[in-house]
Scaffold this active site. Structure first.
Site, PDB file in Angstrom:
ATOM      1  N   LYS A  50     -20.651   3.839 -41.370  1.00  0.00           N
ATOM      2  CA  LYS A  50     -19.842   4.353 -40.262  1.00  0.00           C
ATOM      3  C   LYS A  50     -19.102   5.608 -40.705  1.00  0.00           C
ATOM      4  O   LYS A  50     -18.359   5.588 -41.688  1.00  0.00           O
ATOM      5  CB  LYS A  50     -18.846   3.282 -39.813  1.00  0.00           C
ATOM      6  CG  LYS A  50     -17.838   3.755 -38.753  1.00  0.00           C
ATOM      7  CD  LYS A  50     -16.811   2.662 -38.467  1.00  0.00           C
ATOM      8  CE  LYS A  50     -15.690   3.177 -37.579  1.00  0.00           C
ATOM      9  NZ  LYS A  50     -14.630   2.163 -37.375  1.00  0.00           N
ATOM     10  N   GLU A  57     -15.132   1.457 -31.319  1.00  0.00           N
ATOM     11  CA  GLU A  57     -16.125   2.539 -31.303  1.00  0.00           C
ATOM     12  C   GLU A  57     -17.090   2.473 -32.483  1.00  0.00           C
ATOM     13  O   GLU A  57     -18.217   2.976 -32.395  1.00  0.00           O
ATOM     14  CB  GLU A  57     -15.409   3.902 -31.278  1.00  0.00           C
ATOM     15  CG  GLU A  57     -15.019   4.493 -32.611  1.00  0.00           C
ATOM     16  CD  GLU A  57     -14.082   3.637 -33.450  1.00  0.00           C
ATOM     17  OE1 GLU A  57     -14.167   3.731 -34.690  1.00  0.00           O
ATOM     18  OE2 GLU A  57     -13.267   2.876 -32.890  1.00  0.00           O
ATOM     19  N   LYS A  74      -4.425   3.792 -30.277  1.00  0.00           N
ATOM     20  CA  LYS A  74      -3.740   3.025 -31.309  1.00  0.00           C
ATOM     21  C   LYS A  74      -2.237   3.286 -31.239  1.00  0.00           C
ATOM     22  O   LYS A  74      -1.806   4.365 -30.820  1.00  0.00           O
ATOM     23  CB  LYS A  74      -4.256   3.431 -32.693  1.00  0.00           C
ATOM     24  CG  LYS A  74      -5.721   3.080 -32.945  1.00  0.00           C
ATOM     25  CD  LYS A  74      -6.170   3.545 -34.316  1.00  0.00           C
ATOM     26  CE  LYS A  74      -7.636   3.240 -34.552  1.00  0.00           C
ATOM     27  NZ  LYS A  74      -7.894   1.798 -34.676  1.00  0.00           N
ATOM     28  N   ARG A 121     -18.749   0.045 -33.859  1.00  0.00           N
ATOM     29  CA  ARG A 121     -19.982  -0.706 -33.586  1.00  0.00           C
ATOM     30  C   ARG A 121     -20.919   0.071 -32.662  1.00  0.00           C
ATOM     31  O   ARG A 121     -22.129  -0.124 -32.701  1.00  0.00           O
ATOM     32  CB  ARG A 121     -19.624  -2.071 -33.004  1.00  0.00           C
ATOM     33  CG  ARG A 121     -18.955  -2.046 -31.656  1.00  0.00           C
ATOM     34  CD  ARG A 121     -18.142  -3.296 -31.373  1.00  0.00           C
ATOM     35  NE  ARG A 121     -16.977  -3.366 -32.238  1.00  0.00           N
ATOM     36  CZ  ARG A 121     -16.071  -4.342 -32.185  1.00  0.00           C
ATOM     37  NH1 ARG A 121     -16.217  -5.332 -31.319  1.00  0.00           N
ATOM     38  NH2 ARG A 121     -15.041  -4.346 -33.006  1.00  0.00           N
ATOM     39  N   ASP A 155     -10.046   8.302 -35.975  1.00  0.00           N
ATOM     40  CA  ASP A 155     -10.131   7.375 -34.838  1.00  0.00           C
ATOM     41  C   ASP A 155      -8.776   7.246 -34.166  1.00  0.00           C
ATOM     42  O   ASP A 155      -7.873   6.580 -34.678  1.00  0.00           O
ATOM     43  CB  ASP A 155     -10.617   6.007 -35.322  1.00  0.00           C
ATOM     44  CG  ASP A 155     -10.755   5.025 -34.174  1.00  0.00           C
ATOM     45  OD1 ASP A 155     -10.843   5.469 -33.017  1.00  0.00           O
ATOM     46  OD2 ASP A 155     -10.774   3.806 -34.447  1.00  0.00           O
ATOM     47  N   ASP A 171     -11.487   1.579 -28.574  1.00  0.00           N
ATOM     48  CA  ASP A 171     -11.141   1.494 -29.991  1.00  0.00           C
ATOM     49  C   ASP A 171     -12.125   0.608 -30.755  1.00  0.00           C
ATOM     50  O   ASP A 171     -11.997   0.456 -31.959  1.00  0.00           O
ATOM     51  CB  ASP A 171      -9.716   0.962 -30.157  1.00  0.00           C
ATOM     52  CG  ASP A 171      -9.168   1.172 -31.555  1.00  0.00           C
ATOM     53  OD1 ASP A 171      -9.683   2.064 -32.258  1.00  0.00           O
ATOM     54  OD2 ASP A 171      -8.232   0.453 -31.952  1.00  0.00           O
ATOM     55  N   ASP A 201     -11.357   6.214 -41.596  1.00  0.00           N
ATOM     56  CA  ASP A 201     -12.290   5.379 -40.827  1.00  0.00           C
ATOM     57  C   ASP A 201     -13.747   5.761 -41.083  1.00  0.00           C
ATOM     58  O   ASP A 201     -14.650   5.193 -40.486  1.00  0.00           O
ATOM     59  CB  ASP A 201     -11.978   5.474 -39.332  1.00  0.00           C
ATOM     60  CG  ASP A 201     -12.362   4.206 -38.572  1.00  0.00           C
ATOM     61  OD1 ASP A 201     -12.544   3.164 -39.227  1.00  0.00           O
ATOM     62  OD2 ASP A 201     -12.486   4.260 -37.344  1.00  0.00           O
TER      63      ASP A 201
END
Length: 480
Positions: free
Chosen positions: A247, A331, A259, A333, A252, A329, A270
């Site tokens: 990833k 995202e 968030k 996956r 993010d 959030d 991230d």
């Protein structure tokens, strides 16, 4: 940095590192440096034989100025992990005291530990990059002579493990205004060209042609184009590769499921899964295992704008499955879904995805254990064996139909990207599993283990480069 020589107590070195146990007979050459007083120095506690304690003692005779003793206790605690930590402690002493000419009597610890020393030294002496205006003081160059029967290839391999970790640490530490998706792709290309890997960068227009609607949805709110980074290491001719997917969300915000202010700080990290993949390839360039490895990194940030994707959107992934977005959030996956689907076009033997995916793994397993899902128990066993050698702890989470059914629950699409809070770590992995099919697969959620809140013997506070060494070890032992 490394030189090699036979152990010779009459040699010339500023510092010699020696392991010493409570019941050890003192080697004559060593004792001569102290006029026969090593035992009395132990009795007076000037030299400690307690497990892991370091004593630095000036010599009385010869061309060796000082000896750095590492206590080994009764030698029943000389596990691989303890030795790695003690070597890390020694490395910090060498660096902290500015020693420049150091010899290490490796056989006084255990036979065959040269690779462990090199691995620990690279990791323990690493410093994160900073962007302060005042330059840091230069660290003096150090020459380390490894004494005894040392295999130089083992030293190179151990150092490569440490360097791979440090590549991942550096990338994860870099702020998102410096390391965005474009810069991450540039780094990967440079790595590939320096190290002799095949590489390919898939641009936004090609993603659109391939139907990568999940990755493109996450990127919708950004002014920075997405990149799909593809690296190939060939160590086994025409054999099918093992795909490692990381990833690469370079920042993010959470998107419209934004968030909180405390949770958004640190989201430059991230892309820890992407960093793991790039660190792994740095290591593969030296260790050269007899396997083919495909690295795939979906790189983008997850931003908010008038164009950003929203809760209630329905998007279509590369494999044609539709997804109801319940949480922007969630995202990671989504970008993994298209990356895994792309990896499957290479018909890999197995797929391993690595991601800072969920806060749920922190709740379940804390900060010392990486959570895993798999559809192939033998694949997990290979990972677990490697993790024991590196002491990067892993734990297999349940992957039952009850979780899969929740991911497939939607009135308007094939899947939803966020079934709920409870079991969140498993739902995140199970969603990725919907794009894997029958390919043997491991999902590694490193959200809890990719950062540490305090320094330890093997490195500073901050990014850890977790799973680089474990995956490298797993691939070296690949027998499937």
């Amino acid at each position: 940095m490394y030189q090699f020589a036979e152990l010779d107590w009459t040699g010339s070195h500023d510092t010699v590192v020696v392991g010493i146990g409570a019941a050890d007979a003192v080697e004559t050459g060593l004792d001569t440096l102290f006029n026969g007083r090593v035992k009395s120095l132990i009795q007076s506690a000037d030299i400690s034989t307690k497990t892991g304690e370091v004593s630095i003692v000036p010599t009385f005779e010869g061309n060796i100025k000082r000896v750095l003793f590492v206590g080994l206790g009764q030698r029943n605690d000389s596990s691989v992990e303890n030795l790695r930590n003690w070597f890390g402690k020694v490395a910090k002493e060498i660096k902290g005291r500015g020693f420049t000419d150091v010899a290490v009597a490796l056989d006084t610890f255990e036979p065959g530990v040269a690779s462990l020393f090199a691995e620990a030294y690279e990791m323990a002496t690493y410093e994160h990059p900073t962007y302060k205006s005042a330059p840091k003081s230069a660290t003096p160059d150090v020459t380390i002579t490894l004494l005894g029967d040392v295999n130089e290839a083992d030293v190179e391999a151990g150092a490569a493990y440490g360097r791979g970790v440090n590549v991942a640490r550096t990338l994860t530490m870099m702020p998102a205004n410096i390391l965005d998706a474009v810069a991450l792709a540039d780094y990967a290309v440079d790595l590939a060209e320096r190290r002799g890997f095949s590489h390919r960068i898939i641009e936004k227009e090609e993603m659109e042609a391939l139907g990568m609607g999940a990755l493109l949805a996450v990127n919708q709110g950004s002014t920075i184009p997405p990149k799909l980074i593809v690296l190939e290491y060939n160590g086994a001719g025409d054999d099918a590769p093992i795909a490692v997917v990381g990833k690469g969300v370079t920042f993010d915000t959470g998107g419209y499921s934004i968030k909180p202010k405390d949770g958004i700080v640190g989201m430059k990290g991230d892309m820890g899964g992407a960093a793991t993949v790039l660190g792994l390839f740095e290591t593969l360039a030296t260790t050269k295992p007899a396997v083919n490895v495909l690295g795939v990194i979906p790189a983008t940030d997850n931003m908010i704008s008038g164009d950003a994707f929203k809760p209630d959107d329905v998007i279509t992934a590369m494999n044609g499955k539709t997804i109801e977005v319940l949480n922007t959030d969630a995202e990671g996956r989504l970008v993994l879904a298209d990356a895994v689907t792309f990896a499957k076009t290479y018909e890999p033997k197995a797929i391993i995805d690595v991601a800072t995916l969920t806060g749920g793994v922190l709740v379940a397993l804390g900060t010392e254990v990486t959570g895993c899902l798999t559809n192939d128990d033998s694949l997990y066993e290979a990972l677990e064996t490697a993790s024991r050698a590196t002491n990067e702890l892993v734990w297999q989470m349940p992957y039952f139909d009850v979780f899969i059914k929740q991911v497939r629950k939607s009135e308007v699409a094939d899947l939803n990207n966020s079934p709920g809070r409870y079991g969140h770590m498993i739902f995140g992995g199970a969603f990725v599993g919907e794009f894997v099919g029958d390919t043997p697969w491991l999902h590694l959620d490193i959200a809890g283990t990719s950062e540490r809140s305090a320094a330890n013997y093997l490195g500073p506070k901050g990014p850890t480069g977790v799973m680089v060494r474990t995956l490298a070890s797993m691939l070296e032992g690949w027998k499937r």
